[in-house]
Design a protein around this motif. Structure first.
Motif, short mmCIF file in Angstrom:
data_model
loop_
_atom_site.label_atom_id
_atom_site.label_comp_id
_atom_site.label_asym_id
_atom_site.label_seq_id
_atom_site.Cartn_x
_atom_site.Cartn_y
_atom_site.Cartn_z
N PRO A 6 0.82 -1.22 0.00
CA PRO A 6 0.00 0.00 0.00
C PRO A 6 0.85 1.27 0.00
CG PRO A 6 0.03 -0.99 2.18
CD PRO A 6 0.73 -1.95 1.28
N GLN A 7 0.41 2.25 -0.75
CA GLN A 7 1.07 3.56 -0.78
C GLN A 7 0.33 4.58 0.07
OE1 GLN A 7 1.47 4.46 -4.96
NE2 GLN A 7 3.25 3.12 -5.20
N TYR A 8 -0.84 4.21 0.58
CA TYR A 8 -1.58 5.03 1.53
C TYR A 8 -2.41 4.08 2.39
CZ TYR A 8 -5.25 4.40 -2.00
OH TYR A 8 -6.13 3.86 -2.91
N GLU A 9 -2.81 4.54 3.54
CA GLU A 9 -3.52 3.69 4.50
C GLU A 9 -4.82 3.16 3.91
OE1 GLU A 9 -5.20 3.79 9.12
OE2 GLU A 9 -4.27 5.58 8.23
N GLY A 10 -4.99 1.87 3.99
CA GLY A 10 -6.22 1.25 3.51
C GLY A 10 -6.22 0.89 2.04
N GLU A 11 -5.14 1.18 1.29
CA GLU A 11 -5.12 0.88 -0.14
C GLU A 11 -5.14 -0.63 -0.36
OE1 GLU A 11 -2.53 1.60 -4.24
OE2 GLU A 11 -1.56 1.79 -2.29
N LEU A 12 -5.92 -1.05 -1.36
CA LEU A 12 -5.95 -2.44 -1.80
C LEU A 12 -5.63 -2.47 -3.29
CD1 LEU A 12 -9.15 -3.83 -0.04
CD2 LEU A 12 -6.79 -4.48 0.44
N PRO A 13 -4.98 -3.52 -3.75
CA PRO A 13 -4.77 -3.63 -5.19
C PRO A 13 -6.09 -3.85 -5.91
CG PRO A 13 -4.14 -5.66 -4.09
CD PRO A 13 -4.43 -4.67 -3.01
N THR A 14 -6.21 -3.36 -7.13
CA THR A 14 -7.46 -3.49 -7.87
C THR A 14 -7.19 -3.46 -9.36
OG1 THR A 14 -9.63 -2.48 -8.31
CG2 THR A 14 -7.83 -0.98 -7.72
N LEU A 15 -8.00 -4.20 -10.10
CA LEU A 15 -8.01 -4.11 -11.55
C LEU A 15 -8.96 -3.01 -12.02
CD1 LEU A 15 -8.00 -7.87 -12.68
CD2 LEU A 15 -6.19 -6.18 -13.05
N GLY A 16 -9.54 -2.29 -11.08
CA GLY A 16 -10.52 -1.27 -11.43
C GLY A 16 -9.98 -0.18 -12.34
N TYR A 17 -8.71 0.21 -12.15
CA TYR A 17 -8.14 1.25 -13.01
C TYR A 17 -8.07 0.78 -14.46
CZ TYR A 17 -6.79 3.68 -8.74
OH TYR A 17 -6.80 4.34 -7.52
N GLY A 108 -2.13 -12.22 -11.37
CA GLY A 108 -0.84 -12.06 -10.71
C GLY A 108 -0.37 -10.62 -10.77
N TRP A 109 0.95 -10.41 -10.82
CA TRP A 109 1.53 -9.08 -10.71
C TRP A 109 2.64 -8.90 -11.73
CZ3 TRP A 109 -1.59 -7.05 -7.13
CH2 TRP A 109 -2.20 -7.93 -6.23
N ASP A 110 2.80 -7.65 -12.19
CA ASP A 110 3.89 -7.39 -13.13
C ASP A 110 5.18 -7.08 -12.36
OD1 ASP A 110 3.75 -4.75 -12.22
OD2 ASP A 110 2.72 -4.01 -14.01
N ALA A 111 6.20 -6.67 -13.09
CA ALA A 111 7.51 -6.44 -12.47
C ALA A 111 7.50 -5.30 -11.48
CB ALA A 111 8.56 -6.17 -13.56
N ALA A 112 6.53 -4.40 -11.59
CA ALA A 112 6.43 -3.28 -10.66
C ALA A 112 5.50 -3.58 -9.49
CB ALA A 112 5.96 -2.02 -11.39
N GLY A 113 4.98 -4.79 -9.42
CA GLY A 113 4.07 -5.15 -8.33
C GLY A 113 2.65 -4.67 -8.55
N GLU A 114 2.30 -4.33 -9.80
CA GLU A 114 0.94 -3.91 -10.12
C GLU A 114 0.14 -5.11 -10.62
OE1 GLU A 114 -0.31 -1.11 -9.44
OE2 GLU A 114 1.44 0.15 -9.08
N PRO A 115 -1.18 -5.13 -10.40
CA PRO A 115 -1.98 -6.28 -10.80
C PRO A 115 -2.08 -6.44 -12.32
CG PRO A 115 -3.41 -4.53 -10.01
CD PRO A 115 -2.00 -4.10 -9.71
N VAL A 116 -2.13 -7.67 -12.75
CA VAL A 116 -2.28 -8.03 -14.16
C VAL A 116 -3.56 -8.83 -14.30
CG1 VAL A 116 -1.30 -9.33 -16.08
CG2 VAL A 116 0.19 -8.04 -14.54
#
Length: 555
Positions: A6-17, A108-116
Motif C-alpha cells: 500500500p502507498q496510503y492507508e487502507g489501499e488495496l490492489p485493484t483491476l478497477g483502473y 498475478g503481478w507485473d515487475a512493478a508489483g501492479e496487478p495483471v
C-alpha cells in the motif's frame, strides 16, 4: 513478484483502473446531451468500480493452476444502491461488456508489483454475461444503454461482436437479458450477473429463489454479481434487504467469512425535511452525489423537487426513489430515517457505567419458527440504547431444530451484572417465569429501580397492563422521533425495530409482528421498550447515586 504494497492507508490492489480505462477507450455515453462521448464515470461511480475489482493482496496468481481456478478477487457479490436517475444502469451495462471482453480476471503481478488481468475466454470459458430481472420491463433499464454502447461505440471496431435485439454475441461468449423463467435452471455458468431492482425481488415473485440460483451458478467459475436496487422497504424480505442484512453481519464480524460482500448505499441525511425547499434540495444533492447538477452532473434537482412535491406522488415512494431512504411499511412503527437519525455506533459503553436492562424471551416454536430472545441495555446518564445480545433462529438447515440456548442467556445476564452497574432490570416473564424469579431473588435486592415491591424485575408486556404498555411504547417512539436518545445501530436491534408494526388497541398504540407466525421478529424492540421505560423510572427517582455495600441507591 508480489503486490508492491500500500502507498496510503487502507489501499488495496485493484483491476478497477484497467477496467475504467478500457471503458473510456471502448464505450460511449448512450444518450443525453453527451451522447456519443467517451464514457467517463463520475468520481463516485469510479470508486465503486475500484472497490468491485479489488484483489486480495496475498493473491499470488496465476489465474489458473493446473486444472483449478485461483480466485484473486475479494468481492463476489455487490450492491449498488442509488436513487432513480443516478446512473446505475449505464454503469452496470458498461460492466457487462467489460466482463465479456476485457481483462477482468486477476492473473498475478507485473515487475512493478501492479496487478495483471486476463479475459475470461483465455481461461477456456465462454464469457456468459446476464442482465437479470423478475420482469422483462426491468431488464430494459440496463439492456437499452448496453445495446447503444455496443452498436455505436469503438468496441464494435475493436472486437468481433454482433449486437442483436435480445443478445450480443462476443468472441466465445454472449451477453443477454433474461427473466426468472430463463435463468432459474441450475447448471448454467455465467461469469457475471447484473441483478436489477432487487428491492422488488421477493419470495412471492420468485426473486429470492432466483438470486440463490444465480449465486450458486456464479460460484462455479468464481463469477460475480452486482445488484442495482432502489431503497428497499424493511420487512418485505426482498433480496436487497437480505443483502443489506448480510452486509451488516459481515461488518459486525458475525459471518464465518468477513469479506466478499460490497454494499454501496448513499441516501439523504435523516434530518432532511421534505417540506422545506432548502433542506430537500440539500438532501437530494447528497443522495445524487456526483450525478446532481449542482455537483457537475446531469440530474436537475429542481425538477426532482417538483416531482417530489407533485400531489400525486406518494411521500413514502418519494423518499425511496429520490432520497434513496429506506423507509418503512405502511403500518410500520418507526421509519428507517427516524431510527437512523439516532444512530451513534461510535459511542462505547464502558465497564461500570450505570445501565438498565430490558429483556424479552421466547421458548416457543410455531410452524418451525422460534421467536428470538433479546437483552438490551440503556445507559442511564445519556440514554444510549445498545444490544447486549440477541439470540435468533439461524437460516437454513442449522435452524431446523434450534431452540433458544437458555444457558447462554443466563450466563449473559450474569455477565451484564458483573460488567456494569445495573440499577434496574425489566423483563417480560412470558415463558421465562422461573428464570426471572431466580433473577429477582439474586439481583432484586441490589436494584435501585424496581418494577414493583414484590417483583422488582417482572414487567408484563401482555395482559392487564395495557395502559402502561401503551405509555412505555409511546415513550420510546417519541424519544426516537425527538432524538432524545442514541443507539448502537446493531443489525439485529435495527431489524427488529423496523419490523415492529403499529397495532391499535382501546388504550392506544402497541406494537406487534406483521402476523403471528411471521419470521420477522420484534423481540429486541420489546426489550428496548422495557429498557427505556426502566431508564425513565430511574431518572424519576433522581439522578444522584450513592453506593452501599455493592448495591446502588438513588438519593
Amino acid at each position: 513478484m508480489p503486490w508492491r504494497g500500500p502507498q496510503y492507508e487502507g489501499e488495496l490492489p485493484t483491476l478497477g483502473y484497467q477496467v475504467l480505462g478500457w471503458i473510456a477507450d471502448h464505450l460511449i455515453v448512450p444518450d443525453g446531451p453527451a451522447a456519443g462521448d467517451p464514457l467517463v464515470f463520475t468520481e463516485e461511480q469510479a470508486l465503486f468500480v475500484l472497490q468491485l475489482y479489488a484483489i486480495d493482496p496475498h493473491f499470488e496468481g496465476p489465474a489458473v493452476e493446473g486444472r483449478a481456478l485461483n480466485n484473486g478477487r475479494r468481492i463476489r457479490r455487490a450492491v449498488l444502491s442509488r436513487p432513480k436517475g443516478w446512473g446505475k444502469s449505464p454503469l452496470v451495462a458498461a460492466l457487462c461488456l467489460a466482463e465479456a471482453l476485457a481483462d477482468v480476471v486477476p492473473d498475478g503481478w507485473d515487475a512493478a508489483g501492479e496487478p495483471v488481468g486476463r479475459p475470461w475466454t483465455s481461461l477456456g470459458f465462454k464469457a456468459k454475461v446476464q442482465i437479470v430481472a423478475v420482469s422483462e420491463d426491468q431488464t430494459a433499464n440496463t439492456w437499452d444503454p448496453l445495446l447503444e454502447m455496443a452498436r455505436n461505440g469503438p468496441v464494435g471496431d475493436a472486437y468481433d461482436i454482433e449486437p442483436m435485439e435480445t443478445f450480443v454475441n462476443v468472441p466465445r461468449g454472449r451477453v443477454e437479458f433474461v427473466t426468472s423463467s430463463g435463468t432459474s435452471r441450475e447448471g448454467f455458468r455465467p461469469v457475471f450477473s447484473a441483478m436489477d431492482q432487487t428491492e422488488s425481488w421477493v419470495r412471492s415473485n420468485g426473486g429470492r429463489k432466483l438470486a440463490s440460483v444465480i449465486r450458486r451458478n456464479l460460484g462455479k467459475v468464481n463469477g460475480c454479481s452486482v445488484e442495482t436496487p432502489n431503497a428497499f422497504v424493511p420487512g418485505e424480505e426482498s433480496v436487497a434487504e437480505r443483502s443489506f442484512e448480510a452486509w451488516k453481519k459481515q461488518q459486525e464480524g458475525k459471518l464465518k467469512l468477513d469479506e466478499g460482500l460490497l454494499f454501496d448505499h448513499r441516501e439523504a441525511p435523516p434530518e432532511t425535511d421534505p417540506t422545506d425547499e432548502r433542506s430537500l434540495l440539500s438532501g437530494l444533492a447528497v443522495a445524487y452525489g456526483g450525478s446532481a447538477d449542482r455537483n457537475g452532473g446531469w440530474v436537475n434537482l429542481r425538477r426532482l423537487l417538483a416531482e417530489y412535491w407533485d400531489p400525486d406522488t406518494d411521500p413514502q415512494d418519494a423518499r425511496r426513489y429520490y432520497l434513496n431512504q429506506v423507509t418503512h411499511a405502511t403500518d410500520g412503527w418507526l421509519s428507517q430515517p427516524e431510527w437512523a437519525g439516532c444512530a451513534a455506533s461510535d459511542i462505547a459503553v464502558a465497564k461500570q457505567d450505570r445501565v438498565v436492562l430490558g429483556f424479552d424471551g421466547s421458548r416457543r416454536r410455531n410452524r418451525g419458527v422460534t421467536d428470538a430472545t433479546a437483552l438490551v441495555g440503556c445507559r442511564v446518564d445519556d440514554g444510549h440504547l445498545f444490544e447486549v445480545r440477541v439470540w435468533e433462529q439461524p437460516d437454513g438447515p442449522r435452524g431446523d431444530d434450534w431452540e433458544v440456548p437458555v444457558a447462554e442467556v443466563l450466563a449473559e445476564v450474569d455477565a451484564a451484572f458483573r460488567r456494569w452497574k445495573v440499577v434496574g432490570f425489566y423483563a417480560d416473564p412470558a415463558k421465562w417465569e422461573s428464570h426471572i424469579a431466580a433473577w429477582e431473588a439474586r439481583y432484586g435486592p441490589r436494584l435501585a429501580v424496581k418494577s414493583s415491591s414484590q417483583h422488582p424485575i417482572e414487567w408484563w408486556m401482555t395482559g392487564g397492563r395495557a395502559q402502561q404498555i401503551v405509555r412505555a411504547t409511546r415513550s420510546l417512539h417519541d424519544a426516537v422521533t425527538d432524538r432524545e436518545l442514541t443507539h448502537c445501530g446493531s443489525s439485529a436491534l435495527t431489524r427488529h425495530m423496523l419490523n415492529a408494526r403499529r397495532r391499535e388497541s382501546r388504550n392506544g398504540i402497541q406494537i406487534g409482528k406483521e402476523h403471528p407466525d411471521s419470521v420477522r421478529k420484534i423481540d429486541a424492540a420489546v426489550a428496548a421498550i422495557l429498557a427505556w421505560q426502566c431508564r425513565l423510572d430511574a431518572l424519576a427517582k433522581g439522578a444522584t447515586l450513592k453506593e452501599r455495600s455493592g448495591a446502588v441507591y438513588f438519593m
